[in-house]
Design a protein around this motif. Structure first.
Motif, short mmCIF file in Angstrom:
data_model
loop_
_atom_site.label_atom_id
_atom_site.label_comp_id
_atom_site.label_asym_id
_atom_site.label_seq_id
_atom_site.Cartn_x
_atom_site.Cartn_y
_atom_site.Cartn_z
N LEU A 95 -0.98 -10.92 4.43
CA LEU A 95 -1.05 -11.32 3.02
C LEU A 95 -0.13 -10.43 2.19
CD1 LEU A 95 -4.93 -11.70 2.66
CD2 LEU A 95 -3.27 -13.53 3.10
N ASP A 96 0.53 -11.05 1.21
CA ASP A 96 1.39 -10.32 0.30
C ASP A 96 1.15 -10.84 -1.11
OD1 ASP A 96 3.63 -9.44 -1.30
OD2 ASP A 96 4.68 -8.97 0.57
N TYR A 97 0.40 -10.07 -1.89
CA TYR A 97 0.06 -10.48 -3.25
C TYR A 97 1.02 -9.89 -4.28
CZ TYR A 97 -4.42 -12.16 -1.38
OH TYR A 97 -5.41 -12.83 -0.68
N TYR A 98 2.04 -9.18 -3.82
CA TYR A 98 3.04 -8.62 -4.74
C TYR A 98 3.99 -9.71 -5.20
CZ TYR A 98 6.78 -5.64 -6.54
OH TYR A 98 7.73 -5.05 -7.34
N TRP A 99 4.51 -10.48 -4.24
CA TRP A 99 5.38 -11.61 -4.56
C TRP A 99 4.53 -12.86 -4.74
CZ3 TRP A 99 9.97 -9.85 -5.74
CH2 TRP A 99 10.46 -8.71 -5.11
N ASP A 100 4.97 -13.77 -5.61
CA ASP A 100 4.12 -14.92 -5.93
C ASP A 100 4.71 -16.25 -5.47
OD1 ASP A 100 6.19 -15.17 -7.70
OD2 ASP A 100 4.97 -15.10 -9.52
N LYS A 101 5.60 -16.21 -4.48
CA LYS A 101 6.20 -17.46 -4.00
C LYS A 101 5.15 -18.39 -3.39
CE LYS A 101 9.42 -19.38 -0.63
NZ LYS A 101 10.42 -19.11 0.44
N SER A 102 4.25 -17.82 -2.59
CA SER A 102 3.23 -18.61 -1.90
C SER A 102 1.85 -18.28 -2.47
CB SER A 102 3.25 -18.32 -0.40
OG SER A 102 4.47 -18.72 0.17
N HIS A 128 1.18 -7.71 8.12
CA HIS A 128 1.85 -7.32 6.89
C HIS A 128 0.81 -7.36 5.78
CE1 HIS A 128 5.17 -7.48 3.80
NE2 HIS A 128 4.20 -8.06 3.11
N ASN A 129 0.68 -6.28 5.04
CA ASN A 129 -0.30 -6.21 3.94
C ASN A 129 0.35 -5.56 2.74
OD1 ASN A 129 -2.49 -5.79 2.22
ND2 ASN A 129 -3.15 -3.96 3.32
N ARG A 130 0.43 -6.31 1.66
CA ARG A 130 0.91 -5.72 0.41
C ARG A 130 0.00 -6.14 -0.73
NH1 ARG A 130 7.13 -5.52 -2.04
NH2 ARG A 130 6.70 -3.81 -3.49
N ASP A 131 -0.68 -5.17 -1.29
CA ASP A 131 -1.59 -5.38 -2.42
C ASP A 131 -2.70 -6.38 -2.10
OD1 ASP A 131 0.13 -3.70 -3.74
OD2 ASP A 131 1.08 -5.24 -4.96
N ALA A 132 -3.15 -6.39 -0.83
CA ALA A 132 -4.16 -7.38 -0.43
C ALA A 132 -5.14 -6.82 0.59
CB ALA A 132 -3.45 -8.61 0.13
N THR A 133 -5.37 -5.52 0.55
CA THR A 133 -6.15 -4.87 1.61
C THR A 133 -7.53 -5.47 1.79
OG1 THR A 133 -4.97 -2.78 1.31
CG2 THR A 133 -7.12 -2.68 2.39
N MET A 152 -1.38 -2.56 12.30
CA MET A 152 -1.23 -2.54 10.84
C MET A 152 0.16 -1.97 10.56
SD MET A 152 -4.09 -3.89 10.26
CE MET A 152 -4.04 -3.94 8.46
N HIS A 153 1.09 -2.88 10.32
CA HIS A 153 2.52 -2.54 10.20
C HIS A 153 2.80 -1.78 8.91
CE1 HIS A 153 6.52 -3.51 8.72
NE2 HIS A 153 6.08 -4.52 8.01
N CYS A 154 3.57 -0.71 9.05
CA CYS A 154 3.98 0.13 7.92
C CYS A 154 2.77 0.42 7.01
CB CYS A 154 5.11 -0.53 7.14
SG CYS A 154 6.15 0.66 6.29
N PHE A 155 1.76 0.99 7.61
CA PHE A 155 0.48 1.16 6.94
C PHE A 155 0.60 2.08 5.73
CE2 PHE A 155 -3.77 3.03 6.41
CZ PHE A 155 -4.54 1.88 6.36
N GLY A 156 0.05 1.59 4.60
CA GLY A 156 0.10 2.39 3.38
C GLY A 156 -1.25 2.57 2.74
N GLY A 157 -2.32 2.22 3.48
CA GLY A 157 -3.66 2.30 2.94
C GLY A 157 -4.31 3.66 3.13
#
Length: 259
Positions: A95-102, A128-133, A152-157
């Motif tokens: 999930l990627d909630y940073y971009w709003d295309k989808s 892939h997780n961006r702003d959707a943990t 958990m790719h490129c983990f930033g949590g």
């Protein structure tokens, strides 16, 4: 020896000097690379690279940002390609909630479909997780993602979230951001999470580590990620290299003994 567990050598940014980039990786003792395809074009390129180089493997899936473009035919194609001996995972998905295309609902539906696809073909999933943990962890639990496990790719949590993911049979992969001066959470994860659960990656051409931040990344620079983990843990770089390499070989089943 190092393994870059997530790299996009199939990106346009390498069109002019791909072989030189690969040569620099090998010179830096990055002896295996996992190339990730996330749409039609990049999946086709990932498969071609896996066929061309013995030390390159492919992960194939559909990126959440482009979830709105993914069809059932695309998923069927990915499932068919997953039978290839050099395909070692499904993704990157998530999930990627940073971009709003989808829209979020479309992303979540596709995420669930790819988790089920991974279970069907018995391959791990790369997240892939961006702003959707919160939603990522919830869906992984609801879909029994522990059955295949994943990364958990490129983990930033947070350390707490990392432990939740480890409990679901996931590895925690750290990339260039762990080297950034202000990257509090990745540094905490690198310090607190045992080596047996860690992998290293570049996500190249993106997220180049310090002191190359802002420039094009490449797999040779994964050594800087390992160096920072070693520094944070107070360990020799050789120990981090050996542990993360063993973790990757066992996880992807790409060691000579396993394959």
């Amino acid at each position: 020896m190092f393994i870059d567990t997530h790299v996009h050598l199939n990106a346009d940014q390498y069109d002019e000097d791909l072989q030189e980039v690969i040569d620099r990786a090998l010179e830096a003792n990055v002896m295996k690379m996992v190339v990730v395809g996330f749409d039609r074009k990049t999946i086709e390129r990932a498969m071609k690279l896996a066929d061309q180089y013995t030390f390159i493997y492919a992960v194939i899936g559909w990126h959440p940002v482009d979830a709105i473009d993914c069809t059932d035919e695309d998923l069927q194609w990915i499932e068919e390609l997953a039978a290839h001996e050099k395909v070692v995972g499904i993704g990157e998905t998530g999930l990627d909630y940073y971009w709003d295309k989808s829209p979020k609902e479309i992303q979540q539906t596709l995420f669930r479909k790819q988790i089920r696809l991974a279970q069907k073909v018995n391959l791990p999933i790369i997240i892939h997780n961006r702003d959707a943990t919160e939603d990522v962890v919830r869906i992984l639990k609801e879909e029994d993602a522990y059955l295949t496990g994943g990364i958990m790719h490129c983990f930033g949590g947070s350390v707490e979230t990392a432990r939740q993911c480890i409990d679901m049979n996931f590895k925690i992969s750290l990339g260039g951001p762990v080297t950034f001066k202000n990257a509090k959470k990745p540094k905490e994860v690198a310090t607190e999470i045992p080596l047996e659960h860690l992998l290293i990656e570049t996500d190249a051409p993106y997220l180049a580590p310090h002191p190359h931040r802002g420039k094009r990344n490449e797999p040779a620079l994964v050594t800087l990620v390992a160096e920072e983990i070693a520094r944070l843990k107070g360990l020799p770089i050789e120990q981090v290299a050996e542990a993360t390499t063993n973790n990757a070989e066992q996880f992807f089943r790409i060691s000579d003994e396993i394959r």
